[in-house]
Design an enzyme around this catalytic site. Structure first.
Site, short mmCIF file in Angstrom:
data_model
loop_
_atom_site.label_atom_id
_atom_site.label_comp_id
_atom_site.label_asym_id
_atom_site.label_seq_id
_atom_site.Cartn_x
_atom_site.Cartn_y
_atom_site.Cartn_z
N LYS A 160 10.94 13.46 -21.45
CA LYS A 160 10.19 12.56 -22.31
C LYS A 160 9.54 13.33 -23.45
O LYS A 160 9.18 14.51 -23.30
CB LYS A 160 9.12 11.80 -21.52
CG LYS A 160 8.17 12.64 -20.69
CD LYS A 160 7.31 11.72 -19.81
CE LYS A 160 6.40 12.48 -18.89
NZ LYS A 160 5.61 11.60 -18.00
N ARG A 225 2.55 -0.41 -11.82
CA ARG A 225 3.49 -0.99 -12.79
C ARG A 225 4.89 -0.70 -12.28
O ARG A 225 5.37 0.43 -12.33
CB ARG A 225 3.21 -0.41 -14.17
CG ARG A 225 1.81 -0.80 -14.67
CD ARG A 225 1.29 0.12 -15.74
NE ARG A 225 1.16 1.48 -15.26
CZ ARG A 225 0.87 2.53 -16.05
NH1 ARG A 225 0.68 2.34 -17.34
NH2 ARG A 225 0.76 3.74 -15.54
N GLU A 281 0.24 11.63 -15.98
CA GLU A 281 -0.36 11.60 -17.31
C GLU A 281 -1.86 11.35 -17.17
O GLU A 281 -2.32 10.79 -16.19
CB GLU A 281 0.24 10.51 -18.20
CG GLU A 281 1.67 10.76 -18.63
CD GLU A 281 2.15 9.72 -19.64
OE1 GLU A 281 1.30 9.03 -20.26
OE2 GLU A 281 3.37 9.61 -19.81
N ASN A 283 -4.43 9.44 -19.67
CA ASN A 283 -4.53 8.65 -20.89
C ASN A 283 -5.99 8.54 -21.33
O ASN A 283 -6.85 8.12 -20.54
CB ASN A 283 -3.96 7.25 -20.65
CG ASN A 283 -2.47 7.29 -20.37
OD1 ASN A 283 -1.67 7.17 -21.28
ND2 ASN A 283 -2.10 7.46 -19.11
#
Length: 316
Positions: A160, A225, A281, A283
Protein backbone atom coordinates in the site's frame (compact mmCIF):
# COMPACT_ATOMS: atom_id res chain seq x y z
CA UNK A 1 -17.74 28.39 23.74
CA UNK A 2 -16.78 29.37 20.22
CA UNK A 3 -15.65 26.23 18.35
CA UNK A 4 -14.05 26.31 14.92
CA UNK A 5 -13.98 23.21 12.72
CA UNK A 6 -11.31 23.30 10.02
CA UNK A 7 -12.72 20.80 7.57
CA UNK A 8 -13.72 20.01 4.03
CA UNK A 9 -16.52 22.10 2.48
CA UNK A 10 -19.70 21.84 4.54
CA UNK A 11 -21.65 21.27 1.34
CA UNK A 12 -19.77 17.97 0.88
CA UNK A 13 -20.66 16.54 4.31
CA UNK A 14 -22.62 13.29 4.27
CA UNK A 15 -24.37 13.91 7.57
CA UNK A 16 -25.88 10.42 7.78
CA UNK A 17 -22.41 9.13 8.66
CA UNK A 18 -20.11 12.12 9.11
CA UNK A 19 -18.27 12.12 12.44
CA UNK A 20 -17.52 15.86 12.29
CA UNK A 21 -21.25 16.52 11.98
CA UNK A 22 -21.94 14.42 15.10
CA UNK A 23 -19.35 16.50 16.99
CA UNK A 24 -21.04 19.70 15.83
CA UNK A 25 -24.48 18.44 16.81
CA UNK A 26 -23.34 17.51 20.32
CA UNK A 27 -21.54 20.84 20.75
CA UNK A 28 -24.58 22.79 19.54
CA UNK A 29 -26.82 20.88 21.97
CA UNK A 30 -24.63 22.22 24.79
CA UNK A 31 -25.02 25.78 23.59
CA UNK A 32 -21.62 26.18 21.97
CA UNK A 33 -21.29 28.45 18.93
CA UNK A 34 -20.17 26.72 15.74
CA UNK A 35 -17.82 28.08 13.10
CA UNK A 36 -16.28 26.40 10.07
CA UNK A 37 -13.59 27.08 7.53
CA UNK A 38 -11.36 25.23 5.10
CA UNK A 39 -7.55 25.17 5.25
CA UNK A 40 -7.47 27.50 2.25
CA UNK A 41 -9.17 30.16 4.40
CA UNK A 42 -6.21 30.43 6.80
CA UNK A 43 -4.19 33.64 6.42
CA UNK A 44 -1.12 35.06 8.16
CA UNK A 45 0.67 38.35 7.54
CA UNK A 46 3.64 39.83 9.34
CA UNK A 47 2.52 42.08 12.14
CA UNK A 48 -0.74 40.21 12.56
CA UNK A 49 -2.11 36.90 13.71
CA UNK A 50 -3.36 33.82 11.89
CA UNK A 51 -6.90 34.58 10.81
CA UNK A 52 -9.55 32.82 8.77
CA UNK A 53 -12.67 33.73 6.87
CA UNK A 54 -15.16 31.93 9.10
CA UNK A 55 -18.66 30.66 8.47
CA UNK A 56 -20.78 30.86 11.60
CA UNK A 57 -23.40 28.14 11.32
CA UNK A 58 -26.52 26.98 13.10
CA UNK A 59 -27.78 23.44 12.66
CA UNK A 60 -31.26 22.70 11.34
CA UNK A 61 -33.48 19.60 11.40
CA UNK A 62 -33.50 19.39 7.59
CA UNK A 63 -31.10 16.69 6.34
CA UNK A 64 -30.92 18.28 2.88
CA UNK A 65 -30.15 21.78 4.22
CA UNK A 66 -28.57 20.89 7.52
CA UNK A 67 -27.17 24.29 8.42
CA UNK A 68 -27.87 27.97 8.09
CA UNK A 69 -25.07 30.46 7.83
CA UNK A 70 -24.18 33.91 9.08
CA UNK A 71 -21.39 35.87 7.46
CA UNK A 72 -18.48 36.33 9.83
CA UNK A 73 -15.55 38.69 9.27
CA UNK A 74 -12.00 37.37 9.29
CA UNK A 75 -11.22 36.40 12.85
CA UNK A 76 -7.94 35.58 14.63
CA UNK A 77 -7.97 31.91 15.63
CA UNK A 78 -6.58 32.87 19.04
CA UNK A 79 -9.88 34.62 19.81
CA UNK A 80 -11.82 31.35 19.55
CA UNK A 81 -12.10 28.87 22.40
CA UNK A 82 -10.99 25.85 20.38
CA UNK A 83 -9.96 24.90 16.85
CA UNK A 84 -10.78 21.34 15.81
CA UNK A 85 -8.74 20.20 12.82
CA UNK A 86 -10.92 17.79 10.84
CA UNK A 87 -9.66 18.08 7.27
CA UNK A 88 -9.74 14.69 5.58
CA UNK A 89 -6.59 13.22 4.02
CA UNK A 90 -4.65 13.11 1.81
CA UNK A 91 -1.86 14.52 3.93
CA UNK A 92 -0.39 16.45 1.03
CA UNK A 93 1.72 19.60 0.88
CA UNK A 94 -1.29 21.84 1.49
CA UNK A 95 -2.26 19.87 4.59
CA UNK A 96 1.35 20.15 5.77
CA UNK A 97 1.31 23.93 5.26
CA UNK A 98 -2.01 24.17 7.12
CA UNK A 99 -0.46 22.48 10.17
CA UNK A 100 2.27 25.12 10.21
CA UNK A 101 -0.27 27.94 10.07
CA UNK A 102 -2.23 26.28 12.87
CA UNK A 103 0.96 25.89 14.90
CA UNK A 104 1.64 29.60 14.46
CA UNK A 105 -1.90 30.23 15.70
CA UNK A 106 -1.02 28.14 18.76
CA UNK A 107 1.97 30.41 19.45
CA UNK A 108 -0.49 33.28 19.39
CA UNK A 109 -2.73 31.61 21.95
CA UNK A 110 -5.06 29.37 19.93
CA UNK A 111 -5.93 25.92 21.27
CA UNK A 112 -5.88 23.39 18.43
CA UNK A 113 -7.03 19.75 18.53
CA UNK A 114 -5.33 17.59 17.39
CA UNK A 115 -2.11 19.52 17.90
CA UNK A 116 -0.58 20.48 14.54
CA UNK A 117 2.90 19.23 15.42
CA UNK A 118 1.43 15.90 16.53
CA UNK A 119 -0.41 15.58 13.21
CA UNK A 120 2.89 15.99 11.39
CA UNK A 121 4.74 13.61 13.70
CA UNK A 122 2.26 10.76 13.27
CA UNK A 123 1.86 9.87 9.59
CA UNK A 124 -0.97 7.39 9.65
CA UNK A 125 0.80 4.45 8.04
CA UNK A 126 4.24 5.00 9.58
CA UNK A 127 3.18 5.81 13.15
CA UNK A 128 2.89 2.08 13.89
CA UNK A 129 6.67 1.66 13.57
CA UNK A 130 7.02 2.99 17.12
CA UNK A 131 5.02 0.04 18.47
CA UNK A 132 6.54 -3.10 16.90
CA UNK A 133 5.20 -5.29 19.71
CA UNK A 134 1.69 -4.82 18.33
CA UNK A 135 2.23 -5.07 14.56
CA UNK A 136 2.63 -8.00 12.19
CA UNK A 137 5.57 -8.48 9.80
CA UNK A 138 5.98 -5.13 8.06
CA UNK A 139 8.44 -3.65 5.56
CA UNK A 140 8.85 0.00 4.60
CA UNK A 141 11.02 0.61 1.55
CA UNK A 142 11.24 1.94 -1.96
CA UNK A 143 13.57 -0.88 -3.04
CA UNK A 144 11.98 -3.46 -5.37
CA UNK A 145 14.50 -6.12 -4.36
CA UNK A 146 13.58 -5.78 -0.70
CA UNK A 147 9.91 -6.11 -1.57
CA UNK A 148 10.62 -9.26 -3.58
CA UNK A 149 12.60 -10.71 -0.67
CA UNK A 150 9.83 -9.91 1.83
CA UNK A 151 7.26 -11.58 -0.41
CA UNK A 152 9.44 -14.68 -0.77
CA UNK A 153 9.67 -14.90 3.02
CA UNK A 154 5.99 -14.38 3.83
CA UNK A 155 4.26 -15.65 0.69
CA UNK A 156 1.05 -13.62 0.93
CA UNK A 157 1.42 -9.85 1.32
CA UNK A 158 -0.39 -6.53 1.14
CA UNK A 159 1.25 -3.54 -0.54
CA UNK A 160 0.00 0.00 0.00
CA UNK A 161 1.08 3.59 -0.59
CA UNK A 162 1.96 5.69 2.43
CA UNK A 163 -0.37 8.53 1.46
CA UNK A 164 -3.51 6.57 0.61
CA UNK A 165 -6.88 6.75 2.36
CA UNK A 166 -10.09 4.76 2.30
CA UNK A 167 -8.29 1.65 1.04
CA UNK A 168 -7.02 3.44 -2.06
CA UNK A 169 -4.07 1.78 -3.82
CA UNK A 170 -4.00 -1.40 -1.73
CA UNK A 171 -2.91 -4.60 -3.48
CA UNK A 172 -2.65 -8.23 -2.38
CA UNK A 173 -0.05 -10.56 -3.89
CA UNK A 174 -0.39 -14.26 -3.10
CA UNK A 175 2.18 -17.07 -3.02
CA UNK A 176 2.36 -17.23 -6.82
CA UNK A 177 3.80 -13.70 -6.90
CA UNK A 178 1.54 -12.80 -9.81
CA UNK A 179 2.06 -9.16 -10.85
CA UNK A 180 4.37 -8.39 -7.91
CA UNK A 181 6.82 -6.58 -10.18
CA UNK A 182 4.14 -4.54 -11.91
CA UNK A 183 2.43 -3.61 -8.64
CA UNK A 184 5.76 -2.62 -7.12
CA UNK A 185 6.54 -0.38 -10.09
CA UNK A 186 3.10 1.20 -9.84
CA UNK A 187 3.40 1.99 -6.15
CA UNK A 188 7.07 2.89 -5.83
CA UNK A 189 7.17 4.86 -9.11
CA UNK A 190 10.31 3.09 -10.25
CA UNK A 191 12.03 3.53 -6.89
CA UNK A 192 11.02 7.15 -6.36
CA UNK A 193 8.38 6.57 -3.67
CA UNK A 194 8.34 4.58 -0.44
CA UNK A 195 5.69 1.91 0.09
CA UNK A 196 4.58 -0.31 2.96
CA UNK A 197 4.38 -4.09 2.66
CA UNK A 198 2.73 -6.23 5.32
CA UNK A 199 2.09 -9.93 5.66
CA UNK A 200 -1.51 -10.64 4.71
CA UNK A 201 -3.64 -11.15 7.82
CA UNK A 202 -6.41 -13.69 7.13
CA UNK A 203 -8.35 -12.30 10.10
CA UNK A 204 -9.43 -9.49 7.77
CA UNK A 205 -12.47 -11.64 6.95
CA UNK A 206 -13.71 -10.82 10.47
CA UNK A 207 -13.11 -7.15 9.81
CA UNK A 208 -10.61 -4.31 10.00
CA UNK A 209 -11.46 -2.92 13.44
CA UNK A 210 -11.48 0.82 14.09
CA UNK A 211 -10.82 1.54 17.77
CA UNK A 212 -11.43 5.16 18.76
CA UNK A 213 -9.25 6.61 21.52
CA UNK A 214 -10.51 9.89 23.01
CA UNK A 215 -8.52 11.79 25.61
CA UNK A 216 -6.33 8.72 26.03
CA UNK A 217 -9.29 6.41 26.77
CA UNK A 218 -10.73 3.86 24.35
CA UNK A 219 -14.35 3.85 23.27
CA UNK A 220 -15.58 0.47 24.57
CA UNK A 221 -16.76 -0.63 21.13
CA UNK A 222 -14.89 -0.91 17.85
CA UNK A 223 -16.34 -0.85 14.36
CA UNK A 224 -15.31 -3.97 12.43
CA UNK A 225 -15.27 -3.04 8.76
CA UNK A 226 -15.84 -6.32 6.98
CA UNK A 227 -14.87 -6.84 3.32
CA UNK A 228 -17.73 -7.81 1.05
CA UNK A 229 -17.69 -10.30 -1.81
CA UNK A 230 -14.27 -10.75 -3.40
CA UNK A 231 -12.96 -7.46 -1.98
CA UNK A 232 -9.91 -7.65 0.32
CA UNK A 233 -10.45 -4.17 1.77
CA UNK A 234 -12.74 -3.57 4.71
CA UNK A 235 -12.77 0.23 4.41
CA UNK A 236 -16.29 1.66 4.40
CA UNK A 237 -15.26 3.80 1.43
CA UNK A 238 -14.43 0.57 -0.44
CA UNK A 239 -17.81 -1.01 0.31
CA UNK A 240 -17.01 -2.68 3.63
CA UNK A 241 -19.82 -3.45 6.08
CA UNK A 242 -19.48 -1.81 9.48
CA UNK A 243 -20.38 -3.94 12.50
CA UNK A 244 -19.90 -2.55 16.01
CA UNK A 245 -18.59 -4.96 18.63
CA UNK A 246 -17.09 -4.83 22.14
CA UNK A 247 -13.34 -4.48 22.40
CA UNK A 248 -11.43 -7.72 22.80
CA UNK A 249 -8.77 -8.17 25.46
CA UNK A 250 -6.09 -7.59 22.81
CA UNK A 251 -7.89 -4.48 21.54
CA UNK A 252 -7.88 -3.08 25.07
CA UNK A 253 -4.22 -3.94 25.54
CA UNK A 254 -3.28 -2.02 22.40
CA UNK A 255 -5.55 0.94 23.17
CA UNK A 256 -4.55 1.20 26.84
CA UNK A 257 -0.87 1.23 25.88
CA UNK A 258 -1.09 3.73 23.04
CA UNK A 259 -3.87 5.93 24.41
CA UNK A 260 -1.95 7.75 27.17
CA UNK A 261 1.11 8.15 24.93
CA UNK A 262 -0.86 9.71 22.09
CA UNK A 263 -2.90 11.92 24.42
CA UNK A 264 0.26 13.26 26.07
CA UNK A 265 1.47 14.33 22.65
CA UNK A 266 -1.64 16.38 21.97
CA UNK A 267 -3.71 13.83 20.07
CA UNK A 268 -7.14 14.24 21.66
CA UNK A 269 -8.62 11.81 19.14
CA UNK A 270 -7.01 8.86 17.36
CA UNK A 271 -8.35 5.90 15.46
CA UNK A 272 -6.43 2.65 15.83
CA UNK A 273 -6.89 0.10 13.05
CA UNK A 274 -6.52 -3.52 14.18
CA UNK A 275 -6.84 -6.71 12.15
CA UNK A 276 -7.01 -9.79 14.34
CA UNK A 277 -4.42 -9.07 17.04
CA UNK A 278 -2.26 -6.74 14.93
CA UNK A 279 -2.17 -2.95 14.81
CA UNK A 280 -2.06 -1.79 11.17
CA UNK A 281 -2.54 2.02 11.25
CA UNK A 282 -2.89 4.96 13.63
CA UNK A 283 -5.31 7.53 12.21
CA UNK A 284 -4.99 11.06 13.57
CA UNK A 285 -6.23 13.45 10.87
CA UNK A 286 -10.00 12.92 10.95
CA UNK A 287 -10.89 9.54 12.48
CA UNK A 288 -14.43 8.42 11.71
CA UNK A 289 -17.02 5.81 12.80
CA UNK A 290 -18.66 7.96 15.52
CA UNK A 291 -22.10 7.61 13.96
CA UNK A 292 -21.94 3.89 13.26
CA UNK A 293 -20.78 2.94 16.76
CA UNK A 294 -23.31 5.23 18.44
CA UNK A 295 -26.24 4.04 16.32
CA UNK A 296 -25.45 0.35 16.74
CA UNK A 297 -24.51 0.25 20.43
CA UNK A 298 -26.11 3.26 22.08
CA UNK A 299 -22.73 4.39 23.41
CA UNK A 300 -22.60 8.15 22.79
CA UNK A 301 -19.24 8.69 21.09
CA UNK A 302 -19.83 12.39 20.26
CA UNK A 303 -20.64 13.06 23.93
CA UNK A 304 -17.38 11.40 24.99
CA UNK A 305 -15.49 13.56 22.50
CA UNK A 306 -17.04 16.89 23.51
CA UNK A 307 -16.60 15.94 27.18
CA UNK A 308 -12.89 15.37 26.48
CA UNK A 309 -12.60 18.60 24.51
CA UNK A 310 -14.20 20.64 27.29
CA UNK A 311 -11.96 18.97 29.88
CA UNK A 312 -8.86 19.72 27.79
CA UNK A 313 -9.88 23.37 27.52
CA UNK A 314 -10.34 23.63 31.28
CA UNK A 315 -6.78 22.39 31.75
CA UNK A 316 -5.27 25.03 29.46
Amino acid sequence: MRLLFVADPLEDFKIAKDSSFTMMREAAARGHMLFACEPRDLVWERGGRVTARLRQIALTSDPTAWFTELETPSTPLAELDAVVMRKDPPFDSEYFYATHLLQQAEREGARVFNKPAALRDHPEKLAILEFPQFIGPTLVTRDAGEIKRFHAEHGDVILKPLDGMGGMGIFRVGPDGLNLGSITETLNKGGAQTVMVQRYLPEIVQGDKRILVIGGEPVPFSLARIPQGSEIRGNLAAGGKGVAQPLSARDREIASTLGPILAARGLLLAGLDVIGDSLTEINVTSPTCFREITDQTGFDVPKMFIDALEAALRRT
